[in-house]
Design an enzyme around this catalytic site. Structure first.
Site, mmCIF file in Angstrom:
data_model
loop_
_atom_site.group_PDB
_atom_site.id
_atom_site.type_symbol
_atom_site.label_atom_id
_atom_site.label_comp_id
_atom_site.label_asym_id
_atom_site.label_seq_id
_atom_site.Cartn_x
_atom_site.Cartn_y
_atom_site.Cartn_z
ATOM 1 C CE LYS A 1 0.728 -5.333 1.728
ATOM 2 N NZ LYS A 1 1.807 -4.676 2.388
ATOM 3 C CG ASP B 1 -2.397 -2.096 -0.131
ATOM 4 O OD1 ASP B 1 -3.620 -1.591 -0.039
ATOM 5 O OD2 ASP B 1 -1.213 -2.195 0.289
HETATM 6 O O1 C5P Z 1 -3.758 4.226 -1.226
HETATM 7 P P1 C5P Z 1 -3.681 4.107 -0.085
HETATM 8 O O2 C5P Z 1 -4.529 4.991 0.574
HETATM 9 O O3 C5P Z 1 -3.333 2.732 0.729
HETATM 10 O O4 C5P Z 1 -2.363 5.007 0.460
HETATM 11 C C1 C5P Z 1 -2.108 5.611 1.834
HETATM 12 C C2 C5P Z 1 -0.979 6.652 1.513
HETATM 13 O O5 C5P Z 1 0.348 6.099 1.206
HETATM 14 C C3 C5P Z 1 -1.397 7.629 0.446
HETATM 15 O O6 C5P Z 1 -2.038 8.696 0.624
HETATM 16 C C4 C5P Z 1 -0.039 8.058 -0.384
HETATM 17 O O7 C5P Z 1 0.623 9.002 0.731
HETATM 18 C C5 C5P Z 1 1.053 7.162 0.103
HETATM 19 N N1 C5P Z 1 1.384 6.050 -1.125
HETATM 20 C C6 C5P Z 1 1.932 6.657 -2.047
HETATM 21 N N2 C5P Z 1 2.405 5.729 -3.266
HETATM 22 C C7 C5P Z 1 1.792 4.540 -3.284
HETATM 23 C C8 C5P Z 1 0.813 4.097 -2.280
HETATM 24 C C9 C5P Z 1 0.574 4.826 -1.176
HETATM 25 O O8 C5P Z 1 2.628 7.628 -2.029
HETATM 26 N N3 C5P Z 1 1.795 4.106 -4.358
#
Ligand code: C5P
Length: 304
Positions: free
Chosen positions: A17, A153
């Site tokens: 994406k 995502d």
């Molecule tokens: O959700 P995901 O594991 O993909 O996110 C990785 C990191 O990115 C999270 O641990 C967080 O530190 C940060 N993040 C965030 N806010 C979001 C998505 C991700 O702070 N909306």
């Protein structure tokens, strides 16, 4: 994302994406950030093949599609429980109380730590693929809940080719644009960790509004889309990785209707009016590849 039956099992193609718009609305008590983002799935795919297995282990075989110069600067993918595909399979199995095993062969084409959500897309493909292979018959909303547990995502990839996403990114409002987009993905040799970029970010006092960009996408107004491209994470990523600022300056003279970094980086994309313009822009990147500012270039189309 659609799965195809083969004589041995099932195949799912997991797209990358890009974010045409990404604004950070604020920091949440759980440490995540509330976002407004417009995501579009594009035609760069990992492939996942699923087969049933007689024992109860989840076996993941990784196949790098190509060896790219410079990829040694990216994190290595693990075939074990750190891999989001493995975790998606295990989560699904625990959710329904199943002890069946499976073999998953993952052919990687989407670069890692690149802002293209390859790992999240692979995880969504795993939920969809194993839901069918194991005949679980879980509905979309149940899969969406599992997806949100795996990453912010992952849910986007379960049903949308483009969507306006809010919350952590897991609240997905699908959009139905009709005019395809052509883009050049420009991947530098180094990756960036999403957590690191969010950690270094200063949240804005006055968030930018993405409704104009969203309407431009629905109208198929490519010039207005180009004008509305925005990513709040870009300047922070450039501070962490100054080569990205140099890449931005060099891409600005490449043509197209606009350029932007995707997600938390490091991939940039150039939005083009048509496939010819995209292929021309891609050819003009040879010099940046020789200078090692760029390691991979892909001309892609939106999946709609
Ligand atoms: O959700 P995901 O594991 O993909 O996110 C990785 C990191 O990115 C999270 O641990 C967080 O530190 C940060 N993040 C965030 N806010 C979001 C998505 C991700 O702070 N909306």
């Amino acid at each position: 994302m659609r799965s195809e039956r083969t004589s041995h099992g099932l195949i799912v193609r997991a797209p990358a994406k890009v974010n045409l718009f990404l604004e950070v609305m604020g920091k949440r008590p759980d440490g995540y950030h509330d976002l407004n983002t417009l995501m579009v799935a594009v035609s760069l795919f990992d492939t996942l093949e699923f087969k049933e297995d007689s024992d109860s282990t989840i076996r993941l075989d990784l196949v790098p599609a190509t060896e790219e110069p410079g990829d040694e600067d990216r994190p290595l993918l693990s075939p074990g429980p750190e891999n989001l595909v493995w975790r998606a399979a295990d989560l699904l199995r625990r959710h329904v109380g199943l002890s069946d095993g499976c073999r998953i062969r993952l052919t990687k084409r989407i670069p890692l730590a690149a802002g293209l959500a390859g790992g999240s897309s692979d995880a969504a493909a795993t939920l969809l693929g194993l839901n069918r292979l194991w005949r679980l018959d879980l509905g979309t909303s149940e899969l969406m809940t599992l997806a949100a547990e795996l990453g912010s995502d992952v849910a986007f990839f379960l049903g949308s080719e483009s969507a306006w996403c809010t919350g952590r990114g897991e609240i997905v409002t699908p959009l139905q644009p009709t005019t395809p987009l052509w883009l050049v993905l420009v991947c530098p040799p180094m990756g960036l960790s999403t957590a690191r970029v969010f950690q270094a970010l200063k949240t804005p006092e006055q968030p930018v509004d993405g409704s104009g960009l969203r309407q431009a996408l629905l109208d198929g107004d490519i010039q207005a889309i180009g004008r509305g491209l925005f990513n709040r994470l870009q300047s922070t990523a450039e501070e962490l990785c100054p080569a990205l600022a140099e890449l931005r300056r060099r891409l600005a003279i490449l043509g197209g209707v606009g350029q932007l970094m995707s997600g938390s980086g490091t991939t940039w994309f150039v939005l083009c009016r048509n496939p010819d313009e995209a292929h021309r822009a891609a050819r003009n990147l040879d010099q940046l590849t020789r200078e090692n500012l760029v390691s991979r270039v892909h001309v892609v189309r939106s999946c709609f």
